[in-house]
Design a protein around this motif. Structure first.
Motif, mmCIF file in Angstrom:
data_model
loop_
_atom_site.group_PDB
_atom_site.id
_atom_site.type_symbol
_atom_site.label_atom_id
_atom_site.label_comp_id
_atom_site.label_asym_id
_atom_site.label_seq_id
_atom_site.Cartn_x
_atom_site.Cartn_y
_atom_site.Cartn_z
ATOM 1 N N ALA A 162 32.825 39.323 48.607
ATOM 2 C CA ALA A 162 33.063 40.659 48.034
ATOM 3 C C ALA A 162 33.804 40.560 46.703
ATOM 4 N N TYR A 163 34.728 39.609 46.611
ATOM 5 C CA TYR A 163 35.450 39.396 45.350
ATOM 6 C C TYR A 163 34.502 38.931 44.248
ATOM 7 N N CYS A 164 33.566 38.022 44.585
ATOM 8 C CA CYS A 164 32.579 37.550 43.597
ATOM 9 C C CYS A 164 31.700 38.701 43.115
ATOM 10 N N ASP A 165 31.235 39.536 44.046
ATOM 11 C CA ASP A 165 30.403 40.672 43.653
ATOM 12 C C ASP A 165 31.176 41.620 42.739
ATOM 13 N N ASP A 166 32.428 41.863 43.086
ATOM 14 C CA ASP A 166 33.231 42.746 42.248
ATOM 15 C C ASP A 166 33.470 42.134 40.870
ATOM 16 N N LEU A 167 33.718 40.820 40.832
ATOM 17 C CA LEU A 167 33.953 40.143 39.555
ATOM 18 C C LEU A 167 32.710 40.185 38.676
ATOM 19 N N GLY A 208 30.258 42.346 38.946
ATOM 20 C CA GLY A 208 30.002 43.740 38.594
ATOM 21 C C GLY A 208 30.849 44.220 37.435
ATOM 22 N N ARG A 209 32.100 43.749 37.370
ATOM 23 C CA ARG A 209 32.960 44.137 36.253
ATOM 24 C C ARG A 209 32.640 43.381 34.969
ATOM 25 N N ARG A 244 25.087 51.785 37.712
ATOM 26 C CA ARG A 244 25.556 51.892 39.097
ATOM 27 C C ARG A 244 24.869 50.858 39.984
ATOM 28 N N ARG A 248 26.284 47.496 39.243
ATOM 29 C CA ARG A 248 27.627 47.365 39.798
ATOM 30 C C ARG A 248 27.590 47.124 41.309
ATOM 31 N N ARG A 249 26.618 47.748 41.982
ATOM 32 C CA ARG A 249 26.532 47.620 43.429
ATOM 33 C C ARG A 249 25.920 46.289 43.851
#
Length: 344
Positions: free
Chosen positions: A44-49, A51-52, A106, A109-110
């Motif tokens: 989840a951290y990788c996806d968020d990183l 995505g940002r 969006r 980002r998802r």
């Protein structure tokens, strides 16, 4: 059981080298073993990183493409086909990136890994097809494609997933180039190009995987430090609660001891006042009676009686001072305010 004296301890059995090699390969591919909860948190951290970071990367490529756009007329003067191909490539890249920065932001980002791979692969294949229109392997256009596997370095995915994506990206771009340029399969320049593209895919995949391992190790260490910090905070709070409870108990005990001391002082003051004080007063009255009856009988007796009367008065004053120091009666009879006024 302990070994007998002089007997060497048995050595641990060595694992077969195939098992050790497989374990090292598994650890290199997946990183050190962690709990499933930590692994899910890292993903989840990788996806968020990603995505940002995706909007910034898309914006960076737009700036680079637009900034180098005016140089096409100078670098490719007299090559109208090359200028048209570059114009088409730059325009499509800008349009695609603007779309993903606005309408597709969006979704990106998802699902950053899925759509990021789609963007990189589609643009690499498009670049390969457009470059193939300009020239074949006998021109330098095909070798501009070998930089595209670098796009996979920023992909935060495990090793095999990363290698599959970068291979599709690089080899797909080269295949589009070969098909668009009409290069025959027996062209002697095709095997070296395929080999070099595979090398670039492997190298970029391993570099990206190394960064992924460092990112994962850093995340695991931070989670471990955070877990230890939370445990220390729990211990600190528990210790503070115990200290507060002990302090409260000590305060209660101190107040109890003070109360007992005051009660003891009051009891001693009452005993001294009621017993010794009354006895001294009675002794002085009895001595006054004796002095009255023996008045003028003998001068030595009168002097002795006067001295005894004086000493009894001194003893009575001493008892009064002791009573005042122990617990003045005005404190119990009139209260603290009156006692302070009397003391002043």
């Amino acid at each position: 059981m302990n070994d007998a004296p002089g007997q060497a301890a048995p050595r641990p059995a060595r694992r077969p080298w195939r098992v050790a090699l497989a374990e090292h390969a598994r650890r290199f591919a997946r990183g050190r073993p962690v709990e499933p909860e930590v692994q899910r948190a890292f993903e989840a951290y990788c996806d968020d990183l990603m995505g940002r970071a995706s909007p910034w990367l898309l914006t960076f490529f737009i700036v680079v493409v637009v900034a180098w756009w005016p140089t096409d007329a100078l670098l490719y003067a007299g090559q109208p086909r090359a200028q048209r191909a570059l114009f088409t490539i730059r325009a499509l890249i800008v349009i695609a990136h603007v779309f993903w920065l606005t309408l597709g932001r969006r979704a990106l980002r998802r699902r950053p890994a899925r759509w990021g791979t789609f963007i990189a692969v589609s643009e690499a294949w498009m670049l390969g097809a457009m470059a193939g229109v300009v020239g074949g392997l006998d021109t330098p256009w095909g070798y501009y494609l070998f930089i595209w596997p670098l796009a996979s370095v920023g992909l935060a995915r495990p090793l095999w997933d990363r290698m599959a994506r970068v291979t599709v990206l690089g080899m797909g771009a080269l295949a589009c180039y070969v098909v668009a340029s009409g290069t025959p399969l027996d062209d002697p320049r095709l095997p070296p190009a395929v080999s070099y593209m595979l090398f670039c895919c492997l190298f970029c995949g391993l570099v990206g995987h190394g960064m992924w391992l460092l990112l994962r190790e850093n995340f695991v260490q931070r989670r471990l430090i955070e877990s230890q910090r939370q445990r220390l905070d729990g211990f600190r709070q528990e210790l503070e609660q115990q200290v507060a409870a002990q302090t409260s108990d000590l305060q209660v005990l101190s107040r109890r001891l003070e109360t007992l001391r005051e009660e003891e002082r009051g009891w001693m003051a009452r005993e001294l006042h009621d017993a010794l004080g009354q006895e001294l007063t009675a002794a002085r009255y009895a001595l006054d009676l004796v002095r009255t009856r023996l008045s003028g009988a003998d001068a030595r007796v009168d002097g002795a009686l006067v001295d005894i009367h004086r000493r009894l008065g001194l003893a009575h004053e001493s008892v009064r001072r002791i009573l005042q120091r122990l617990r003045p009666r005005v404190l119990d009879e009139l209260g603290l305010s009156a006692a302070l006024s009397w003391l002043a």
